[in-house]
Design a protein around this motif. Structure first.
Motif, PDB file in Angstrom:
ATOM      1  N   SER A  66       0.786  -1.236   0.000  1.00 58.59           N
ATOM      2  CA  SER A  66       0.000   0.000   0.000  1.00 58.59           C
ATOM      3  C   SER A  66       0.813   1.278   0.000  1.00 58.59           C
ATOM      4  O   SER A  66       0.281   2.344  -0.324  1.00 58.59           O
ATOM      5  CB  SER A  66      -0.936   0.003   1.219  1.00 58.59           C
ATOM      6  N   GLY A  67       2.082   1.224   0.386  1.00 58.31           N
ATOM      7  CA  GLY A  67       2.909   2.420   0.363  1.00 58.31           C
ATOM      8  C   GLY A  67       2.340   3.535   1.215  1.00 58.31           C
ATOM      9  O   GLY A  67       1.968   3.347   2.375  1.00 58.31           O
ATOM     10  N   LYS A  68       2.217   4.704   0.620  1.00 52.81           N
ATOM     11  CA  LYS A  68       1.753   5.876   1.374  1.00 52.81           C
ATOM     12  C   LYS A  68       0.281   5.775   1.776  1.00 52.81           C
ATOM     13  O   LYS A  68      -0.193   6.538   2.619  1.00 52.81           O
ATOM     14  CB  LYS A  68       1.990   7.148   0.562  1.00 52.81           C
ATOM     15  N   HIS A  69      -0.447   4.845   1.160  1.00 52.86           N
ATOM     16  CA  HIS A  69      -1.864   4.649   1.504  1.00 52.86           C
ATOM     17  C   HIS A  69      -2.043   3.532   2.520  1.00 52.86           C
ATOM     18  O   HIS A  69      -3.141   3.011   2.690  1.00 52.86           O
ATOM     19  CB  HIS A  69      -2.666   4.322   0.237  1.00 52.86           C
ATOM     20  N   PHE A  70      -0.967   3.182   3.207  1.00 50.11           N
ATOM     21  CA  PHE A  70      -0.965   2.041   4.116  1.00 50.11           C
ATOM     22  C   PHE A  70      -2.040   2.134   5.193  1.00 50.11           C
ATOM     23  O   PHE A  70      -2.817   1.192   5.402  1.00 50.11           O
ATOM     24  CB  PHE A  70       0.416   1.916   4.762  1.00 50.11           C
ATOM     25  N   PHE A  71      -2.131   3.262   5.881  1.00 49.24           N
ATOM     26  CA  PHE A  71      -3.066   3.371   6.994  1.00 49.24           C
ATOM     27  C   PHE A  71      -4.504   3.205   6.509  1.00 49.24           C
ATOM     28  O   PHE A  71      -5.312   2.523   7.148  1.00 49.24           O
ATOM     29  CB  PHE A  71      -2.894   4.713   7.706  1.00 49.24           C
ATOM     30  N   ARG A  72      -4.822   3.790   5.372  1.00 48.01           N
ATOM     31  CA  ARG A  72      -6.174   3.648   4.823  1.00 48.01           C
ATOM     32  C   ARG A  72      -6.455   2.184   4.470  1.00 48.01           C
ATOM     33  O   ARG A  72      -7.550   1.679   4.711  1.00 48.01           O
ATOM     34  CB  ARG A  72      -6.341   4.522   3.571  1.00 48.01           C
ATOM     35  N   ALA A  73      -5.446   1.491   3.919  1.00 47.57           N
ATOM     36  CA  ALA A  73      -5.615   0.081   3.562  1.00 47.57           C
ATOM     37  C   ALA A  73      -5.870  -0.771   4.808  1.00 47.57           C
ATOM     38  O   ALA A  73      -6.719  -1.676   4.795  1.00 47.57           O
ATOM     39  CB  ALA A  73      -4.381  -0.422   2.823  1.00 47.57           C
ATOM     40  N   VAL A  74      -5.139  -0.496   5.879  1.00 43.48           N
ATOM     41  CA  VAL A  74      -5.330  -1.245   7.120  1.00 43.48           C
ATOM     42  C   VAL A  74      -6.725  -0.979   7.686  1.00 43.48           C
ATOM     43  O   VAL A  74      -7.425  -1.902   8.128  1.00 43.48           O
ATOM     44  CB  VAL A  74      -4.244  -0.888   8.159  1.00 43.48           C
ATOM     45  N   ARG A  75      -7.129   0.277   7.669  1.00 39.67           N
ATOM     46  CA  ARG A  75      -8.468   0.635   8.158  1.00 39.67           C
ATOM     47  C   ARG A  75      -9.541  -0.140   7.386  1.00 39.67           C
ATOM     48  O   ARG A  75     -10.461  -0.723   7.973  1.00 39.67           O
ATOM     49  CB  ARG A  75      -8.686   2.143   8.018  1.00 39.67           C
ATOM     50  N   HIS A  76      -9.424  -0.140   6.069  1.00 42.65           N
ATOM     51  CA  HIS A  76     -10.396  -0.859   5.248  1.00 42.65           C
ATOM     52  C   HIS A  76     -10.363  -2.353   5.536  1.00 42.65           C
ATOM     53  O   HIS A  76     -11.414  -3.008   5.595  1.00 42.65           O
ATOM     54  CB  HIS A  76     -10.116  -0.610   3.760  1.00 42.65           C
ATOM     55  N   TYR A  77      -9.159  -2.881   5.739  1.00 41.66           N
ATOM     56  CA  TYR A  77      -9.064  -4.321   5.976  1.00 41.66           C
ATOM     57  C   TYR A  77      -9.696  -4.712   7.308  1.00 41.66           C
ATOM     58  O   TYR A  77     -10.348  -5.760   7.410  1.00 41.66           O
ATOM     59  CB  TYR A  77      -7.618  -4.813   5.928  1.00 41.66           C
ATOM     60  N   PHE A  78      -9.521  -3.900   8.329  1.00 40.14           N
ATOM     61  CA  PHE A  78     -10.136  -4.205   9.618  1.00 40.14           C
ATOM     62  C   PHE A  78     -11.659  -4.278   9.490  1.00 40.14           C
ATOM     63  O   PHE A  78     -12.319  -5.089  10.149  1.00 40.14           O
ATOM     64  CB  PHE A  78      -9.757  -3.157  10.667  1.00 40.14           C
ATOM     65  N   ILE A  79     -12.220  -3.418   8.647  1.00 42.11           N
ATOM     66  CA  ILE A  79     -13.673  -3.456   8.416  1.00 42.11           C
ATOM     67  C   ILE A  79     -14.061  -4.753   7.708  1.00 42.11           C
ATOM     68  O   ILE A  79     -15.035  -5.413   8.078  1.00 42.11           O
ATOM     69  CB  ILE A  79     -14.122  -2.217   7.619  1.00 42.11           C
ATOM     70  N   VAL A  80     -13.291  -5.117   6.679  1.00 44.60           N
ATOM     71  CA  VAL A  80     -13.557  -6.367   5.958  1.00 44.60           C
ATOM     72  C   VAL A  80     -13.437  -7.565   6.896  1.00 44.60           C
ATOM     73  O   VAL A  80     -14.286  -8.469   6.906  1.00 44.60           O
ATOM     74  CB  VAL A  80     -12.582  -6.516   4.768  1.00 44.60           C
ATOM     75  N   LEU A  81     -12.383  -7.583   7.698  1.00 45.56           N
ATOM     76  CA  LEU A  81     -12.154  -8.696   8.618  1.00 45.56           C
ATOM     77  C   LEU A  81     -13.309  -8.830   9.605  1.00 45.56           C
ATOM     78  O   LEU A  81     -13.735  -9.945   9.936  1.00 45.56           O
ATOM     79  CB  LEU A  81     -10.838  -8.498   9.357  1.00 45.56           C
ATOM     80  N   SER A  82     -13.818  -7.704  10.072  1.00 47.11           N
ATOM     81  CA  SER A  82     -14.950  -7.749  10.999  1.00 47.11           C
ATOM     82  C   SER A  82     -16.165  -8.406  10.348  1.00 47.11           C
ATOM     83  O   SER A  82     -16.910  -9.147  11.010  1.00 47.11           O
ATOM     84  CB  SER A  82     -15.301  -6.333  11.468  1.00 47.11           C
ATOM     85  N   SER A  83     -16.360  -8.163   9.064  1.00 45.59           N
ATOM     86  CA  SER A  83     -17.465  -8.802   8.350  1.00 45.59           C
ATOM     87  C   SER A  83     -17.246 -10.306   8.216  1.00 45.59           C
ATOM     88  O   SER A  83     -18.191 -11.094   8.320  1.00 45.59           O
ATOM     89  CB  SER A  83     -17.634  -8.174   6.956  1.00 45.59           C
ATOM     90  N   VAL A  84     -16.002 -10.701   7.998  1.00 43.02           N
ATOM     91  CA  VAL A  84     -15.678 -12.132   7.908  1.00 43.02           C
ATOM     92  C   VAL A  84     -15.983 -12.824   9.240  1.00 43.02           C
ATOM     93  O   VAL A  84     -16.589 -13.906   9.278  1.00 43.02           O
ATOM     94  CB  VAL A  84     -14.203 -12.341   7.518  1.00 43.02           C
ATOM     95  N   VAL A  85     -15.574 -12.208  10.336  1.00 48.06           N
ATOM     96  CA  VAL A  85     -15.837 -12.789  11.659  1.00 48.06           C
ATOM     97  C   VAL A  85     -17.341 -12.821  11.937  1.00 48.06           C
ATOM     98  O   VAL A  85     -17.849 -13.764  12.561  1.00 48.06           O
ATOM     99  CB  VAL A  85     -15.084 -12.013  12.759  1.00 48.06           C
ATOM    100  N   THR A  86     -18.059 -11.807  11.465  1.00 46.26           N
ATOM    101  CA  THR A  86     -19.512 -11.796  11.625  1.00 46.26           C
ATOM    102  C   THR A  86     -20.140 -13.022  10.988  1.00 46.26           C
ATOM    103  O   THR A  86     -21.055 -13.642  11.546  1.00 46.26           O
ATOM    104  CB  THR A  86     -20.119 -10.521  11.002  1.00 46.26           C
ATOM    105  N   ARG A  87     -19.635 -13.405   9.809  1.00 44.09           N
ATOM    106  CA  ARG A  87     -20.166 -14.616   9.156  1.00 44.09           C
ATOM    107  C   ARG A  87     -19.921 -15.864  10.016  1.00 44.09           C
ATOM    108  O   ARG A  87     -20.734 -16.780  10.039  1.00 44.09           O
ATOM    109  CB  ARG A  87     -19.524 -14.801   7.775  1.00 44.09           C
ATOM    110  N   LYS A  88     -18.797 -15.874  10.720  1.00 43.87           N
ATOM    111  CA  LYS A  88     -18.523 -16.988  11.623  1.00 43.87           C
ATOM    112  C   LYS A  88     -19.555 -17.034  12.755  1.00 43.87           C
ATOM    113  O   LYS A  88     -20.007 -18.101  13.165  1.00 43.87           O
ATOM    114  CB  LYS A  88     -17.121 -16.865  12.212  1.00 43.87           C
ATOM    115  N   LEU A  89     -19.911 -15.869  13.265  1.00 42.37           N
ATOM    116  CA  LEU A  89     -20.926 -15.822  14.311  1.00 42.37           C
ATOM    117  C   LEU A  89     -22.251 -16.373  13.803  1.00 42.37           C
ATOM    118  O   LEU A  89     -22.933 -17.133  14.494  1.00 42.37           O
ATOM    119  CB  LEU A  89     -21.113 -14.377  14.790  1.00 42.37           C
ATOM    120  N   ILE A  90     -22.609 -15.989  12.584  1.00 44.98           N
ATOM    121  CA  ILE A  90     -23.859 -16.472  11.999  1.00 44.98           C
ATOM    122  C   ILE A  90     -23.790 -17.983  11.793  1.00 44.98           C
ATOM    123  O   ILE A  90     -24.762 -18.703  12.047  1.00 44.98           O
ATOM    124  CB  ILE A  90     -24.148 -15.738  10.680  1.00 44.98           C
ATOM    125  N   ASP A  91     -22.639 -18.480  11.346  1.00 40.45           N
ATOM    126  CA  ASP A  91     -22.459 -19.932  11.193  1.00 40.45           C
ATOM    127  C   ASP A  91     -22.654 -20.654  12.528  1.00 40.45           C
ATOM    128  O   ASP A  91     -23.083 -21.808  12.561  1.00 40.45           O
ATOM    129  CB  ASP A  91     -21.061 -20.258  10.648  1.00 40.45           C
TER     130      ASP A  91
END
Length: 261
Positions: A66-91
């Motif tokens: 991500s280079g200079k956009h690293f922090f934004r990429a991490v922020r976005h990934y944490f949101i995506v990861l939270s959705s993945v874990v949410t699917r585990k809860l539903i499972d």
């Protein structure tokens, strides 16, 4: 309108092929989803320290890409990861409202509390919260299925004003029979377990909201704040006020005893 939609589709397609070309210049990207799958397994198996290490490995890969956009990429990934874990809860058959609330809370915390100075600490805290919520959905394995179902029911309804009588009525059994089989299989009384779960849940409101201790006591249906304070201190070792004032103090987590019968 159709032209606008088509142009958006074209733009995404163009960016997609550009990203493919870009990815070819980086080593290690192909391992990203392998590490992510490992991370999800570790969260599901409640392996806190291993999960933290895996998430940091993913952050390192994002940094390389991500280079200079690293922090934004991490922020976005944490949101995506939270959705993945949410699917585990539903499972794991979490109530859909609870799963949605979990995802919404994670996204809000990323938006409001994550900053570039402490993002690694935020990552650790996020993992701990994931594991805390996933651990609630672990199916108990007592030989009496009614006991297992009662435990899951309490976990789902922990903020409801439940009594032993209410639970017995829900499962169409007598209060005396319910109390006996619960103590026989779990090793603690049903009233004790209700208090334990309420204390566990209330810790997060003390830490992460500005609600008064009195309001939190009412939210979890303790008869009064004095009783809440006494029960909280019994299990956590601190009063609710001192727990709130000491953010480094570990959360109390009750471990269900091994099967007794």
């Amino acid at each position: 309108m159709l032209q606008h939609q088509y142009s958006i589709s074209e733009a995404i397609s163009k960016r997609y092929f550009q990203e493919i070309e870009t990815m070819n210049r980086y080593d290690g990207i192909e391992t990203f989803y392998e590490i992510e799958a490992q991370l999800i397994r570790e969260i599901y198996q409640l392996e806190t320290e291993a999960a933290k290490e895996s998430l940091r490995a993913l952050i390192d890969l994002l940094s390389e890409r991500s280079g200079k956009h690293f922090f934004r990429a991490v922020r976005h990934y944490f949101i995506v990861l939270s959705s993945v874990v949410t699917r585990k809860l539903i499972d794991n058959q979490a109530p859909l409202k609870k799963a949605f609330a979990f995802n919404s809370a994670c996204v809000q915390m990323v938006d409001e509390r994550m900053n570039d100075a402490e993002f690694l600490q935020f990552a650790d805290d996020l993992v701990e919260f994931y594991i805390y919520v996933i651990s609630e959905r672990k199916q108990p394995s007592y030989k009496h299925q009614t006991v297992n179902r009662v435990i899951m029911f309490i976990d789902d309804e922990v903020e409801t004003d439940l009594s032993v009588e209410d639970i017995a009525l829900h499962f169409s059994i007598s209060t005396s029979h319910l109390s006996r089989i619960f103590k026989e299989h779990v090793g603690i009384t049903l009233v004790e377990y209700l208090n334990v779960r309420r204390v566990e849940e209330s810790q997060y409101y003390l830490r992460h909201t500005a609600k008064s201790i009195s309001n939190i006591s009412e939210q979890f249906h303790f008869c009064n704040q004095s009783y809440y304070t006494r029960i909280f201190k019994k299990y956590v070792g601190l009063t609710p006020k001192h727990f709130r004032d000491q953010p480094d103090h570990e959360y109390f987590r009750f471990q269900l005893p091994e099967r007794l019968v």
